[in-house]
Design a protein around this motif. Structure first.
Motif, PDB file in Angstrom:
ATOM      1  N   LYS A  12     -11.389   1.854  13.909  1.00 33.56           N
ATOM      2  CA  LYS A  12      -9.998   1.392  13.806  1.00 33.56           C
ATOM      3  C   LYS A  12      -9.855   0.379  12.676  1.00 33.56           C
ATOM      4  N   SER A  13     -10.833  -0.490  12.525  1.00 30.46           N
ATOM      5  CA  SER A  13     -10.799  -1.479  11.446  1.00 30.46           C
ATOM      6  C   SER A  13     -10.828  -0.802  10.087  1.00 30.46           C
ATOM      7  N   MET A  14     -11.661   0.215   9.958  1.00 34.35           N
ATOM      8  CA  MET A  14     -11.743   0.948   8.708  1.00 34.35           C
ATOM      9  C   MET A  14     -10.408   1.621   8.400  1.00 34.35           C
ATOM     10  N   ALA A  15      -9.802   2.244   9.393  1.00 30.84           N
ATOM     11  CA  ALA A  15      -8.514   2.907   9.189  1.00 30.84           C
ATOM     12  C   ALA A  15      -7.459   1.894   8.764  1.00 30.84           C
ATOM     13  N   TYR A  16      -7.440   0.742   9.406  1.00 32.92           N
ATOM     14  CA  TYR A  16      -6.474  -0.305   9.064  1.00 32.92           C
ATOM     15  C   TYR A  16      -6.693  -0.782   7.633  1.00 32.92           C
ATOM     16  N   ILE A  21      -5.039  -0.740   1.802  1.00 29.80           N
ATOM     17  CA  ILE A  21      -5.338  -0.385   0.412  1.00 29.80           C
ATOM     18  C   ILE A  21      -4.275   0.566  -0.126  1.00 29.80           C
ATOM     19  N   ILE A  22      -3.917   1.571   0.652  1.00 32.76           N
ATOM     20  CA  ILE A  22      -2.918   2.552   0.221  1.00 32.76           C
ATOM     21  C   ILE A  22      -1.551   1.895   0.046  1.00 32.76           C
ATOM     22  N   GLU A  35      -7.434  12.111  -4.082  1.00 31.47           N
ATOM     23  CA  GLU A  35      -7.264  10.663  -4.222  1.00 31.47           C
ATOM     24  C   GLU A  35      -7.644   9.938  -2.936  1.00 31.47           C
ATOM     25  N   ILE A  36      -7.309  10.538  -1.799  1.00 34.94           N
ATOM     26  CA  ILE A  36      -7.680   9.945  -0.509  1.00 34.94           C
ATOM     27  C   ILE A  36      -9.205   9.906  -0.378  1.00 34.94           C
ATOM     28  N   LYS A  37      -9.867  11.005  -0.742  1.00 39.23           N
ATOM     29  CA  LYS A  37     -11.330  11.043  -0.685  1.00 39.23           C
ATOM     30  C   LYS A  37     -11.933   9.975  -1.591  1.00 39.23           C
ATOM     31  N   ALA A  42     -14.723   4.867  -2.249  1.00 42.71           N
ATOM     32  CA  ALA A  42     -14.742   3.529  -2.831  1.00 42.71           C
ATOM     33  C   ALA A  42     -14.827   2.475  -1.746  1.00 42.71           C
ATOM     34  N   TYR A  43     -14.125   2.681  -0.646  1.00 43.18           N
ATOM     35  CA  TYR A  43     -14.157   1.740   0.482  1.00 43.18           C
ATOM     36  C   TYR A  43     -15.581   1.654   1.051  1.00 43.18           C
ATOM     37  N   ILE A  44     -16.203   2.804   1.240  1.00 41.11           N
ATOM     38  CA  ILE A  44     -17.547   2.847   1.830  1.00 41.11           C
ATOM     39  C   ILE A  44     -18.565   2.156   0.931  1.00 41.11           C
ATOM     40  N   THR A  45     -18.434   2.349  -0.373  1.00 43.21           N
ATOM     41  CA  THR A  45     -19.405   1.754  -1.307  1.00 43.21           C
ATOM     42  C   THR A  45     -19.050   0.328  -1.692  1.00 43.21           C
ATOM     43  N   GLY A  46     -17.888  -0.143  -1.250  1.00 41.88           N
ATOM     44  CA  GLY A  46     -17.485  -1.515  -1.540  1.00 41.88           C
ATOM     45  C   GLY A  46     -16.752  -1.679  -2.847  1.00 41.88           C
ATOM     46  N   ASN A  47     -16.272  -0.583  -3.408  1.00 44.26           N
ATOM     47  CA  ASN A  47     -15.566  -0.636  -4.695  1.00 44.26           C
ATOM     48  C   ASN A  47     -14.063  -0.446  -4.548  1.00 44.26           C
ATOM     49  N   ALA A  48     -13.534  -0.648  -3.347  1.00 46.03           N
ATOM     50  CA  ALA A  48     -12.094  -0.460  -3.127  1.00 46.03           C
ATOM     51  C   ALA A  48     -11.316  -1.576  -3.811  1.00 46.03           C
ATOM     52  N   LYS A  49     -10.032  -1.311  -4.069  1.00 46.15           N
ATOM     53  CA  LYS A  49      -9.139  -2.267  -4.740  1.00 46.15           C
ATOM     54  C   LYS A  49      -9.177  -3.632  -4.105  1.00 46.15           C
TER      55      LYS A  49
END
Length: 49
Positions: A12-16, A21-22, A35-37, A42-49
């Motif tokens: 749930k935390s990941m989804a939130y 981010i979106i 783009e979602i993938k 990026a989120y999993i590897t720590g490179n998200a916005k």
């Protein structure tokens, strides 16, 4: 190993986080599946916005 409850809370935390981010890109109104993938990877590897 996390309990079932902890595992569900993590999901749930990941989804939130991904929703935040979106929604942070107010100019973008839709995302392609690719783009979602990319965002998820990026989120999993720590490179998200």
């Amino acid at each position: 190993m996390p309990t079932d409850r902890e595992s569900n809370e993590i999901k749930k935390s990941m989804a939130y986080d991904l929703i935040d981010i979106i929604e942070s890109d107010s100019e973008k109104t839709s995302y392609s599946p690719e783009e979602i993938k990319t965002l998820i990877k990026a989120y999993i590897t720590g490179n998200a916005k």
